[in-house]
Design an enzyme around this catalytic site. Structure first.
Site, PDB file in Angstrom:
ATOM      1  CB  THR A 158      -0.921  -0.012   1.246  1.00 49.79           C
ATOM      2  OG1 THR A 158      -1.645  -1.237   1.253  1.00 49.79           O
ATOM      3  CG2 THR A 158      -1.897   1.146   1.239  1.00 49.79           C
ATOM      4  CB  ILE A 181       4.149  -1.150   6.231  1.00 53.76           C
ATOM      5  CG1 ILE A 181       4.019  -0.464   4.862  1.00 53.76           C
ATOM      6  CG2 ILE A 181       4.818  -2.518   6.114  1.00 53.76           C
ATOM      7  CD1 ILE A 181       3.001  -1.083   3.898  1.00 53.76           C
ATOM      8  CB  THR A 236     -12.248  -2.517   1.149  1.00 50.57           C
ATOM      9  OG1 THR A 236     -12.600  -2.474  -0.244  1.00 50.57           O
ATOM     10  CG2 THR A 236     -11.048  -1.617   1.403  1.00 50.57           C
ATOM     11  CB  SER A 294      -8.759  -0.772  -3.617  1.00 50.28           C
ATOM     12  OG  SER A 294      -9.272  -0.530  -2.335  1.00 50.28           O
ATOM     13  N   PRO A 343       0.385   5.851  -0.283  1.00 54.25           N
ATOM     14  CG  PRO A 343       1.564   7.691   0.540  1.00 54.25           C
ATOM     15  CD  PRO A 343       1.759   6.322  -0.048  1.00 54.25           C
ATOM     16  N   GLY A 344      -1.221   6.701  -2.425  1.00 54.51           N
ATOM     17  CA  GLY A 344      -2.173   6.789  -3.545  1.00 54.51           C
ATOM     18  C   GLY A 344      -2.522   5.441  -4.146  1.00 54.51           C
ATOM     19  CD  GLU A 401      -2.765 -10.245   2.610  1.00 58.11           C
ATOM     20  OE1 GLU A 401      -2.050 -10.478   1.625  1.00 58.11           O
ATOM     21  OE2 GLU A 401      -2.873  -9.120   3.125  1.00 58.11           O
TER      22      GLU A 401
HETATM   23  C1  FAD Z   1      -4.591  -2.000  10.309  1.00 57.20           C
HETATM   24  C2  FAD Z   1      -4.118  -2.043   8.891  1.00 57.20           C
HETATM   25  C3  FAD Z   1      -2.969  -2.739   8.567  1.00 57.20           C
HETATM   26  C4  FAD Z   1      -2.499  -2.751   7.253  1.00 57.20           C
HETATM   27  N1  FAD Z   1      -1.341  -3.428   6.959  1.00 57.20           N
HETATM   28  C5  FAD Z   1      -0.850  -3.389   5.699  1.00 57.20           C
HETATM   29  C6  FAD Z   1       0.389  -4.029   5.383  1.00 57.20           C
HETATM   30  O1  FAD Z   1       1.025  -4.662   6.232  1.00 57.20           O
HETATM   31  N2  FAD Z   1       0.870  -3.922   4.119  1.00 57.20           N
HETATM   32  C7  FAD Z   1       0.199  -3.245   3.143  1.00 57.20           C
HETATM   33  O2  FAD Z   1       0.689  -3.190   2.028  1.00 57.20           O
HETATM   34  N3  FAD Z   1      -0.980  -2.630   3.410  1.00 57.20           N
HETATM   35  C8  FAD Z   1      -1.515  -2.688   4.662  1.00 57.20           C
HETATM   36  N4  FAD Z   1      -2.713  -2.060   4.949  1.00 57.20           N
HETATM   37  C9  FAD Z   1      -3.375  -1.295   3.916  1.00 57.20           C
HETATM   38  C10 FAD Z   1      -4.626  -1.956   3.378  1.00 57.20           C
HETATM   39  O3  FAD Z   1      -4.327  -3.096   2.641  1.00 57.20           O
HETATM   40  C11 FAD Z   1      -5.391  -0.901   2.580  1.00 57.20           C
HETATM   41  O4  FAD Z   1      -5.872   0.031   3.525  1.00 57.20           O
HETATM   42  C12 FAD Z   1      -6.536  -1.475   1.780  1.00 57.20           C
HETATM   43  O5  FAD Z   1      -6.056  -2.212   0.699  1.00 57.20           O
HETATM   44  C13 FAD Z   1      -7.469  -0.379   1.257  1.00 57.20           C
HETATM   45  O6  FAD Z   1      -6.746   0.592   0.565  1.00 57.20           O
HETATM   46  P1  FAD Z   1      -6.935   2.155   0.900  1.00 57.20           P
HETATM   47  O7  FAD Z   1      -6.860   2.314   2.370  1.00 57.20           O
HETATM   48  O8  FAD Z   1      -5.956   2.909   0.083  1.00 57.20           O
HETATM   49  O9  FAD Z   1      -8.390   2.496   0.457  1.00 57.20           O
HETATM   50  P2  FAD Z   1      -8.903   2.866  -1.027  1.00 57.20           P
HETATM   51  O10 FAD Z   1      -8.477   1.843  -2.004  1.00 57.20           O
HETATM   52  O11 FAD Z   1      -8.533   4.276  -1.305  1.00 57.20           O
HETATM   53  O12 FAD Z   1     -10.470   2.759  -0.831  1.00 57.20           O
HETATM   54  C14 FAD Z   1     -11.245   3.784  -0.182  1.00 57.20           C
HETATM   55  C15 FAD Z   1     -12.705   3.347  -0.222  1.00 57.20           C
HETATM   56  O13 FAD Z   1     -13.123   3.189  -1.583  1.00 57.20           O
HETATM   57  C16 FAD Z   1     -13.608   1.880  -1.804  1.00 57.20           C
HETATM   58  N5  FAD Z   1     -13.198   1.431  -3.140  1.00 57.20           N
HETATM   59  C17 FAD Z   1     -11.963   1.493  -3.681  1.00 57.20           C
HETATM   60  N6  FAD Z   1     -11.965   0.963  -4.918  1.00 57.20           N
HETATM   61  C18 FAD Z   1     -13.230   0.550  -5.159  1.00 57.20           C
HETATM   62  C19 FAD Z   1     -13.874  -0.083  -6.258  1.00 57.20           C
HETATM   63  N7  FAD Z   1     -13.205  -0.413  -7.369  1.00 57.20           N
HETATM   64  N8  FAD Z   1     -15.198  -0.376  -6.155  1.00 57.20           N
HETATM   65  C20 FAD Z   1     -15.890  -0.059  -5.030  1.00 57.20           C
HETATM   66  N9  FAD Z   1     -15.332   0.555  -3.957  1.00 57.20           N
HETATM   67  C21 FAD Z   1     -14.026   0.852  -4.021  1.00 57.20           C
HETATM   68  C22 FAD Z   1     -12.969   1.029  -0.728  1.00 57.20           C
HETATM   69  O14 FAD Z   1     -13.728  -0.128  -0.463  1.00 57.20           O
HETATM   70  C23 FAD Z   1     -12.950   1.996   0.445  1.00 57.20           C
HETATM   71  O15 FAD Z   1     -14.203   1.996   1.067  1.00 57.20           O
HETATM   72  C24 FAD Z   1      -3.214  -2.065   6.250  1.00 57.20           C
HETATM   73  C25 FAD Z   1      -4.400  -1.397   6.576  1.00 57.20           C
HETATM   74  C26 FAD Z   1      -4.857  -1.382   7.867  1.00 57.20           C
HETATM   75  C27 FAD Z   1      -6.133  -0.654   8.184  1.00 57.20           C
END
Ligand code: FAD
Length: 452
Positions: free
Chosen positions: A194, A225, A435, A200, A196-197, A311
């Protein structure tokens, strides 16, 4: 020879229904489903199947919401492993949970203790120091960890999510270099996808890996992370800045902590999972050997997709186990005969119905989970079903946590309430590892493309 469970599962897939009547085995099968070979095997294994089904049935009869659903069976070794782990966690981990929650991190020494006891990387082959156990060991670890009232010691992330990338895709040299340390707890791992930009949408990854000769130059940053501060070794997803085809642009690399140009940011302050050291990672002209690439250049997307099944399954195990623990704690609270106007809280119809509904949902989640664990252990592709389970059990755990917190009344909002920490912690499950919305997209895509 197939295990009893595998044999029965094969029969079920053929539509064959086996049940016990006293000491007799009754069989209903669609015409032609039972070949003569299968009939012979069934006759030869009758007593073994009878005892398996009787055991499963007795498990179901006396079942409470938190028992095994009787689908997944554990060997004696696995049951002994669970006992040993539970005893260890009670002594070495649970008593420290409050302290670690305050500190926002767990000490590395506890990782080493877990390693010494053989509780890390149970799936890693014995060639590299692991137990070489099947996925049931991972289920046991995830379930027992959920009883420790904290999430900081992220064993499942290390053992079942990150290390499998190394075991399955690293060169023999890298495996020999890193796997023994991962098993012993000398090396703590993290996976950094993951940004900042880019959450998903992993094709939004902008961290670049520029392969020049035998060196790779990495630039960019990662966020959220887990194990970010404690990590000694990171599996990093980065894109080739020269790639034309998006699906072939990502590669995975192993980056050691301490490599010049690789800096860890501060621990991120989260609303839950306080003992989990979640951090940003920064790469600035960070140079690593090309030999640290996992698999082929550009194969990162395929590797990530392949590993996501496991996972997400670990998220399902955690969600169900956490929901069970919350309800178990709430029932203990109700057993204290909490007085309310008109009697005790547990006699209120609203509370009784809430308990019945939650216990039912948890039971459904557990039955689905156990079925998926068997499918996964047998290496079936159950991506769609695991996506269903990931979204549904994560949302279910959230619902259970919320309803139980209400049952605690005003105590529910006090930090001393025994479920308040888990109430916060479950909130992240629908977000990480894909998500709920992304899970639904996968399910819909699979169902709709199947129909057309
Ligand atoms: C406690 C915690 C631990 C984590 N640990 C790790 C880690 O170890 N390594 C790592 O790489 N990442 C990690 N993450 C990151 C995590 O995998 C991401 O937060 C997750 O993939 C969602 O990405 P985002 O936060 O950028 O949300 P975004 O992708 O920006 O999504 C924002 C919202 O839009 C919705 N959305 C996005 N795309 C779509 C779509 N196509 N259709 C419908 N809805 C959509 C999402 O469901 C969400 O509600 C962690 C996150 C948390 C909360």
């Amino acid at each position: 020879m197939k295990t009893t469970e595998q044999f029965l599962s094969n029969l079920r897939n053929l539509g064959v229904n086996l049940r016990t009547e006293g000491n007799e085995l009754r069989c209903q099968a669609p015409k032609g489903a039972l070949t003569s070979d299968l009939r012979t095997e069934l006759a030869e294994r009758k007593s073994e199947i009878l005892s398996f089904l009787q055991k499963a049935a007795s498990c179901k009869q006396g079942a409470s919401f938190q028992d095994s659903a009787g689908i997944l069976q554990y060997s004696e070794d696995q049951q002994e492993f669970r006992e040993r782990l539970r005893t260890f966690l009670k002594k070495e981990v649970t008593p420290c949970a409050d302290q670690w929650e305050k500190e926002g991190i767990v000490p590395k020494s506890v990782w080493k203790k877990m390693g010494q006891e053989g509780f890390l990387c149970t799936g890693v082959s014995s060639e590299y120091g692991g137990l070489g156990g099947d996925f049931r060991y991972s289920v046991i670890v995830a379930e027992e960890m959920s009883r420790t009232n904290h999430t900081g010691l992220a064993l499942t992330l290390h053992s079942d999510i990150v290390v499998p990338y190394i075991e399955d895709y690293a060169s023999e040299e890298l495996k020999r270099k890193y796997l023994p340390g991962c098993v012993s707890g000398e090396i703590v791992t993290a996976v950094a996808i993951t940004e900042p930009g880019a959450g998903s949408d992993i094709f939004g990854i902008s961290t670049s890996a520029d392969e020049q000769g035998e060196t790779v130059i990495i630039n960019g940053s990662k966020t959220l992370i887990s194990n970010g501060i404690n990590a000694d070794l990171v599996v990093l997803a980065a894109q080739n800045p020269y790639a034309e085809e998006k699906s072939l642009s990502l590669s995975l690399y192993l980056v050691e902590a301490g490599t010049p140009g690789f800096e860890k940011g501060d621990r991120l302050k989260k609303m839950g999972m306080h003992s989990q050291d979640t951090a940003e990672l920064f790469f600035s002209d960070c140079r690593i050997p090309k030999a640290n690439r996992l698999g082929e250049k550009g194969a990162g997307f395929c590797m990530l997709m392949e590993k996501l099944q496991q996972e997400r399954l670990t998220c399902v195990i955690t969600a169900v186990a956490m929901a069970e623990r919350i309800l178990e704690t709430t029932l203990a609270h109700l057993k204290q005969e909490v007085p309310v106007s008109g009697g005790s809280l547990s006699n209120s119809q609203a509370v009784r119905f809430a308990i019945a509904e939650m216990a039912t949902e948890i039971r459904l989640g557990r039955a689905f989970l156990e079925k998926l664990v068997i499918d996964h252990a047998e290496k079936r592709n159950v991506v769609t079903e695991i996506s269903m389970a990931k979204y549904w059990t994560a949302e279910m755990a959230k619902r259970v946590a919320d309803r139980c917190l209400d049952i605690f009344g005003n105590t529910g909002i006090l930090e001393e309430c025994p479920i308040v920490r888990t109430w916060r912690d479950v909130r992240a499950i629908p977000i990480f590892a894909g998500t709920s919305e992304i899970m639904k997209n996968i399910i819909a895509e699979s169902i709709l493309s199947f129909k057309s």
